[in-house]
Enzyme design. Sequence first.
Site, short mmCIF file in Angstrom:
data_model
loop_
_atom_site.label_atom_id
_atom_site.label_comp_id
_atom_site.label_asym_id
_atom_site.label_seq_id
_atom_site.Cartn_x
_atom_site.Cartn_y
_atom_site.Cartn_z
N HIS A 1 -39.61 56.81 1.01
CA HIS A 1 -38.43 57.07 -0.04
C HIS A 1 -37.49 55.87 -0.07
CE1 HIS A 1 -40.01 60.77 -0.84
NE2 HIS A 1 -40.22 61.14 0.19
N GLY B 1 -54.56 64.56 -2.55
CA GLY B 1 -53.48 65.21 -2.34
C GLY B 1 -52.92 65.36 -0.79
N GLY C 1 -51.65 62.68 0.56
CA GLY C 1 -50.34 61.74 0.97
C GLY C 1 -50.93 60.40 1.05
N ASP D 1 -47.29 52.32 -3.79
CA ASP D 1 -48.64 52.36 -3.60
C ASP D 1 -49.59 51.49 -4.42
OD1 ASP D 1 -47.39 54.57 -1.95
OD2 ASP D 1 -47.83 56.00 -3.81
N GLU E 1 -48.67 55.29 -13.96
CA GLU E 1 -48.27 56.44 -13.22
C GLU E 1 -46.90 56.72 -13.70
OE1 GLU E 1 -49.41 57.17 -9.26
OE2 GLU E 1 -50.49 55.41 -9.16
C1 GLA Z 1 -45.19 58.49 -3.18
C2 GLA Z 1 -44.73 57.21 -4.47
C3 GLA Z 1 -44.37 56.19 -3.61
C4 GLA Z 1 -43.04 56.33 -2.55
C5 GLA Z 1 -43.50 57.38 -1.56
C6 GLA Z 1 -42.23 57.72 -0.58
O1 GLA Z 1 -46.30 58.02 -2.61
O2 GLA Z 1 -45.82 57.12 -5.25
O3 GLA Z 1 -43.77 55.12 -4.52
O4 GLA Z 1 -41.78 56.79 -3.21
O5 GLA Z 1 -44.04 58.64 -2.33
O6 GLA Z 1 -42.11 56.86 0.10
#
Ligand code: GLA
Length: 395
Positions: free
Chosen positions: A50, A132, A134, A182, A170
Amino acid sequence: MPHISSQEKPSTVNRLSPARLATSLFATSFATRPSVAVSAPGRVNLIGEHTDYNGGPVLPVAISRRTAVAAQAADRWVFVSATDDVVHEVDIEAPMRQEWIDYLVGVVRELRALRAAPPGAKIAVATNLPIGAGLSSSAALTVSAAKAVSLLAGKRLSPAALAEVAFRAEYHQVGVRCGRMDQTIAAHGERGSALLFETATGTLHPVPLPGRLWIMETGVSHRLTGGALNDRRRECEEALAFCREWRPGLSHLAQLRKEDLPEVGRRLPPPLVPRVRHVVTETGRTRRAAEVLAAGDLASLGRLLVEGHESLRLDYESTIPEADLLVESAVEHGAYGARLTGAGWGGAVVLLAPAEREARIVAEVGSAFQQRFGRMPVTWSTRASRGVRRETIAE
Ligand code: GLA
């Protein structure tokens, strides 16, 4: 249409790489061979959670599990994925449907704006990433699709341009208020290295990461769209607006220092204070993590991971009991460290352990999880791998 759901695939098909699977799905679905195949990795974020939408650093790793896209130019847009058995003919201008297809639609719209898309294409998608969990299956899809579709239009976009197309797809098209971590790691990942990405400046520094990382899935799925991530991001924007009243030049929260936190505590509405504290402390931890990793000090890296998890648990409030237990138990059983990776509210824990003891540690952590939650967590290991790449199309 043949039914190729992930549950029903025979094991020999399961062992195929996503690129081979996408190619064979393409052939069975469209009775012809694709002209292009591309794959891109999922990611595990070592630390820097974050922080990407707050102008801070992140330290992600491209993992060995990938999503592949096989494609051929056509006069309309037709999509098929190995995880559903439907061939979708899609109107790119129609409203989004709240499905995986939206990500492809977003990519096509963004490429069209750059005149880097053909009039249409047949596209088959396959992945061995859990969805899903993460691990950024969405960026693996958008980055691989951006490269495949732009190649069909005869354009060779740089990794930075692919990451930008994928991010815009996105953020602006699907409406997930993500940062750029990401898509950046899916495009720029390097074998054997994590990537320190300073989101405020865009600088990328590879940091060697030998050895394996373990992924332990909580089995709790999260959906990003319209979810808690968007709420947290709104809170961070509000917090930034408050901070600017006394620091007019501040452009993002990660510019604040630890010494500013008492003032933050006095000036901001109480619920926003821990959010800012997380961003500020996580920014420090992430830069420190890159330093200790570069020095090969995995024990210190592990401690930073655990501190990062605690900050997510107490200040950002994005963890879940399943992840808390995995981290606690990892520490208890002698791992260097562990933390919830990715957006949170579900997903997976990344665990770092001394090579000679890692198998025993993950087994013990797995049984502790089973005792508490009545099921074993899906567990696997990965090494740092390459970002997006063109694949040869197997005969
Ligand atoms: C998701 C978002 C990223 C980042 C993370 C938290 O994966 O796509 O851009 O903000 O949450 O670190």
